[in-house]
Design an enzyme around this catalytic site. Structure first.
Site, PDB file in Angstrom:
ATOM      1  N   HIS A 261       0.806  -1.236   0.000  1.00 24.25           N
ATOM      2  CA  HIS A 261       0.000   0.000   0.000  1.00 24.25           C
ATOM      3  C   HIS A 261       0.840   1.289   0.000  1.00 24.25           C
ATOM      4  O   HIS A 261       0.727   2.155   0.848  1.00 24.25           O
ATOM      5  CB  HIS A 261      -1.119   0.014   1.053  1.00 24.25           C
ATOM      6  CG  HIS A 261      -0.730  -0.276   2.485  1.00 24.25           C
ATOM      7  ND1 HIS A 261       0.282   0.371   3.146  1.00 24.25           N
ATOM      8  CD2 HIS A 261      -1.269  -1.125   3.389  1.00 24.25           C
ATOM      9  CE1 HIS A 261       0.350  -0.065   4.381  1.00 24.25           C
ATOM     10  NE2 HIS A 261      -0.577  -0.981   4.560  1.00 24.25           N
TER      11      HIS A 261
ATOM     12  N   HIS B 118      -5.266  -9.053  14.733  1.00 23.62           N
ATOM     13  CA  HIS B 118      -5.391  -7.876  13.868  1.00 23.62           C
ATOM     14  C   HIS B 118      -6.139  -8.283  12.605  1.00 23.62           C
ATOM     15  O   HIS B 118      -5.880  -9.345  12.035  1.00 23.62           O
ATOM     16  CB  HIS B 118      -3.987  -7.369  13.542  1.00 23.62           C
ATOM     17  CG  HIS B 118      -3.927  -6.181  12.641  1.00 23.62           C
ATOM     18  ND1 HIS B 118      -4.906  -5.216  12.592  1.00 23.62           N
ATOM     19  CD2 HIS B 118      -2.975  -5.800  11.749  1.00 23.62           C
ATOM     20  CE1 HIS B 118      -4.567  -4.297  11.699  1.00 23.62           C
ATOM     21  NE2 HIS B 118      -3.408  -4.617  11.170  1.00 23.62           N
TER      22      HIS B 118
ATOM     23  N   GLU C 160      -6.433  -6.507   9.584  1.00 21.71           N
ATOM     24  CA  GLU C 160      -6.034  -6.070   8.242  1.00 21.71           C
ATOM     25  C   GLU C 160      -5.826  -7.300   7.350  1.00 21.71           C
ATOM     26  O   GLU C 160      -5.438  -8.380   7.818  1.00 21.71           O
ATOM     27  CB  GLU C 160      -4.763  -5.199   8.296  1.00 21.71           C
ATOM     28  CG  GLU C 160      -4.520  -4.487   6.969  1.00 21.71           C
ATOM     29  CD  GLU C 160      -3.499  -3.352   7.048  1.00 21.71           C
ATOM     30  OE1 GLU C 160      -2.906  -3.116   8.110  1.00 21.71           O
ATOM     31  OE2 GLU C 160      -3.306  -2.683   6.004  1.00 21.71           O
TER      32      GLU C 160
ATOM     33  N   ASP D   5      -3.791  -8.533   5.310  1.00 23.38           N
ATOM     34  CA  ASP D   5      -2.563  -9.327   5.203  1.00 23.38           C
ATOM     35  C   ASP D   5      -2.476 -10.388   6.299  1.00 23.38           C
ATOM     36  O   ASP D   5      -1.684 -11.326   6.183  1.00 23.38           O
ATOM     37  CB  ASP D   5      -1.298  -8.444   5.188  1.00 23.38           C
ATOM     38  CG  ASP D   5      -1.264  -7.416   6.299  1.00 23.38           C
ATOM     39  OD1 ASP D   5      -2.326  -7.031   6.807  1.00 23.38           O
ATOM     40  OD2 ASP D   5      -0.159  -6.981   6.655  1.00 23.38           O
TER      41      ASP D   5
ATOM     42  N   HIS E 205      -1.745  -0.757  14.813  1.00 25.47           N
ATOM     43  CA  HIS E 205      -2.008   0.512  14.170  1.00 25.47           C
ATOM     44  C   HIS E 205      -3.446   0.614  13.642  1.00 25.47           C
ATOM     45  O   HIS E 205      -3.749   1.547  12.887  1.00 25.47           O
ATOM     46  CB  HIS E 205      -0.994   0.728  13.025  1.00 25.47           C
ATOM     47  CG  HIS E 205      -1.188  -0.210  11.863  1.00 25.47           C
ATOM     48  ND1 HIS E 205      -1.229   0.255  10.567  1.00 25.47           N
ATOM     49  CD2 HIS E 205      -1.387  -1.526  11.784  1.00 25.47           C
ATOM     50  CE1 HIS E 205      -1.416  -0.765   9.748  1.00 25.47           C
ATOM     51  NE2 HIS E 205      -1.516  -1.847  10.452  1.00 25.47           N
TER      52      HIS E 205
ATOM     53  N   ASP F 267       1.491  -6.269  14.364  1.00 22.59           N
ATOM     54  CA  ASP F 267       2.299  -5.441  13.462  1.00 22.59           C
ATOM     55  C   ASP F 267       3.452  -4.737  14.170  1.00 22.59           C
ATOM     56  O   ASP F 267       4.372  -4.225  13.518  1.00 22.59           O
ATOM     57  CB  ASP F 267       1.418  -4.380  12.781  1.00 22.59           C
ATOM     58  CG  ASP F 267       0.754  -4.924  11.517  1.00 22.59           C
ATOM     59  OD1 ASP F 267       1.331  -5.808  10.865  1.00 22.59           O
ATOM     60  OD2 ASP F 267      -0.344  -4.446  11.192  1.00 22.59           O
TER      61      ASP F 267
ATOM     62  N   TYR G 109      10.023   0.287   8.372  1.00 20.28           N
ATOM     63  CA  TYR G 109       8.679  -0.149   8.775  1.00 20.28           C
ATOM     64  C   TYR G 109       8.091   0.867   9.763  1.00 20.28           C
ATOM     65  O   TYR G 109       6.944   1.294   9.645  1.00 20.28           O
ATOM     66  CB  TYR G 109       8.806  -1.529   9.402  1.00 20.28           C
ATOM     67  CG  TYR G 109       7.511  -2.209   9.760  1.00 20.28           C
ATOM     68  CD1 TYR G 109       6.935  -3.139   8.904  1.00 20.28           C
ATOM     69  CD2 TYR G 109       6.885  -1.962  10.974  1.00 20.28           C
ATOM     70  CE1 TYR G 109       5.762  -3.793   9.240  1.00 20.28           C
ATOM     71  CE2 TYR G 109       5.722  -2.607  11.318  1.00 20.28           C
ATOM     72  CZ  TYR G 109       5.156  -3.523  10.448  1.00 20.28           C
ATOM     73  OH  TYR G 109       3.998  -4.165  10.798  1.00 20.28           O
TER      74      TYR G 109
ATOM     75  N   HIS H  57       5.254  -9.674  10.836  1.00 23.17           N
ATOM     76  CA  HIS H  57       6.053  -9.518   9.608  1.00 23.17           C
ATOM     77  C   HIS H  57       7.529  -9.642   9.963  1.00 23.17           C
ATOM     78  O   HIS H  57       7.994  -9.056  10.942  1.00 23.17           O
ATOM     79  CB  HIS H  57       5.854  -8.131   8.974  1.00 23.17           C
ATOM     80  CG  HIS H  57       4.474  -7.859   8.477  1.00 23.17           C
ATOM     81  ND1 HIS H  57       3.931  -8.469   7.379  1.00 23.17           N
ATOM     82  CD2 HIS H  57       3.519  -7.007   8.939  1.00 23.17           C
ATOM     83  CE1 HIS H  57       2.703  -8.012   7.164  1.00 23.17           C
ATOM     84  NE2 HIS H  57       2.427  -7.132   8.107  1.00 23.17           N
TER      85      HIS H  57
HETATM   86 FE1  FEO Z   1      -1.808  -3.905   9.768  1.00 21.18          FE
HETATM   87 FE2  FEO Z   1       0.426  -6.211   8.705  1.00 21.18          FE
HETATM   88  O1  FEO Z   1      -1.246  -5.392   8.833  1.00 21.18           O
END
Ligand code: FEO
Length: 415
Positions: A24, A78, A80, A82, A145, A164, A192, A225
């Site tokens: 993104h 989370h 999101e 991903d 986040h 995250d 990051y 991640h």
């Molecule tokens: Fe907020 Fe890695 O997604």
């Protein structure tokens, strides 16, 4: 790749995405990973899933340990995409007894996937869930986040599953911080932070304070991640404390876009003044540097000198792109100045100055505008602007430090 046991009975079962190059708007030249974790206990528990196209990697990884249908609990730290992209199919496959998430997590799951009838188990900070020998404690981290975000802590393993937080976009065959180059690891972690978390810096400070307040004894941080921090988890926490204060760097960036190289010549003259003034600098041409790499440099820079030629009564498109992105990430405590060349109207310098004011960047001087091509006296003004910016920046932070060694706990801003 298959599962990796990170603690006794705790497995990384995530996926490697070697090919993603744009997350993104954030450039990911070395890919990323979507980390999920599986705990084998009386209640078999999966923490997070992976981006939807990687669902089979997750299932294959779990299948090397147990039949996925034996999973009892699914914890969604989370929502999101991903991390939750595979949640509907995993719920369908597994039929978990509980889908554990925050109240905002449930709302986000329902809003994303429209499924109200899952066996939701809502948790909040301080609540625990017994798995057998291991117990999970939850820490809501709203706006770190997303509103739904939370972390999970397993006291028996001194393990923080940090969602995250503390992540990096870096695909590697290694899973732990001590297996890769520390300097590169901290560079990825800084990028990051700069591109995902900088605007939430006050929340970062509160979450770290809460980890302290709750007395969470952590010897491993496993983010969603990148690499897992086991050599010195305190090192990345210290780096987050430093980055969240946005306090470091006797360094200036001269960021510019140029049409016929007049603005570029001005940029070089400003850089000369910065150097004369004793400030380290980087020249960043927007045609050659990605916005997300520039934001990483912004993280530890005190001064931002922005230049653009005027085009169609405005600034160059790449500069508008950067400013929109930068404004959202809310860098703090900077000094700045504007410059640029023009043909007949020359609005860019005014627009750059306004944009910096909106970001609470302290402006030095009125900026330098040059019609067509800079003459010697114009370049002298640019040199002087560089000197002024250097003085203002050094008043705030002191002289540049000697080169820092990027080791565990170091990285950007280590001086
Ligand atoms: Fe907020 Fe890695 O997604």
């Amino acid at each position: 790749m298959g599962p990796v046991e990170i603690k006794k009975g705790v497995y990384w079962v995530g996926a490697l995405d070697w090919n993603i190059r744009d997350f993104h708007g954030y450039s990911t030249p070395k890919g990323t990973t979507y980390n999920a974790y599986l705990i084998i206990d009386e209640k078999i528990t999966l923490f997070d899933t992976v981006k939807k196209p990687f669902k089979n990697d997750l299932i294959e990884s779990i299948s090397k340990i147990i039949d996925p249908r034996r999973i009892d609990y699914l914890v969604v730290n989370h929502v999101e995409m991903d991390h939750s992209g595979s949640v509907p199919e995993i719920v369908e496959l597994v039929g978990p007894q509980k889908v554990v998430c925050s109240a905002m997590g449930k709302k986000a799951l329902v809003d994303h996937y429209g499924l109200q009838n899952w066996p939701y188990h809502i948790v909040e900070t301080g609540q625990t869930l017994k798995l057998g020998k291991k117990t999970v404690s939850f820490l809501e981290t709203r706006m770190l986040h997303w509103p739904d975000s939370m972390m999970s802590y397993i006291a028996e393993d001194r393990l923080l599953l940090s969602s995250d937080g503390f992540g990096q976009h870096w695909a590697t065959s290694q899973r732990f911080d001590d297996e890769v180059d520390a300097s590169e690891l901290f560079d990825h972690a800084a990028k990051y932070y700069a591109n995902i978390l900088m605007l939430f810096s006050p929340v970062v400070q509160k979450v770290i304070a809460k980890i302290d307040e709750l007395g969470l004894d952590v010897d491993m941080i496993a983010p969603d991640h990148g690499l897992i921090w086991r050599r010195d988890p305190a090192g990345i926490i210290k780096a987050y404390q430093r980055w969240s204060r946005q306090e470091c760097g006797a360094k200036a960036l001269v960021i510019y876009d140029t049409m016929w190289q007049a603005t570029e010549r001005m940029a070089s003259a400003i850089a000369e003044g910065l150097k004369e003034g004793g400030l380290d600098f980087k020249l960043l041409n927007l045609k050659l540097n990605h916005r997300s790499d520039i934001m990483t440099e912004v993280l530890d820079s005190r001064a931002l000198v922005l230049g653009s030629a005027t085009i169609n009564n405005g600034m160059m498109p790449a500069m508008a792109d950067l400013l929109s992105y930068m404004k959202g990430l809310r860098p703090a405590g900077k000094v700045g100045a504007a410059f640029g060349s023009y043909g007949w109207s020359g609005e860019a310098v005014k627009l750059l100055s306004e944009a910096m004011r909106e970001m609470n960047i302290t402006l030095i001087g009125e900026g330098v505008r040059v019609r067509y091509s800079p003459k010697r006296e114009d370049l002298d003004k640019c040199v002087e602007l560089g000197r002024q910016v250097a003085r203002a920046a050094l008043e705030a932070v002191g002289p540049p430090a000697k080169a820092a060694t990027k080791t565990s706990g170091g990285g950007k801003c280590a001086q």
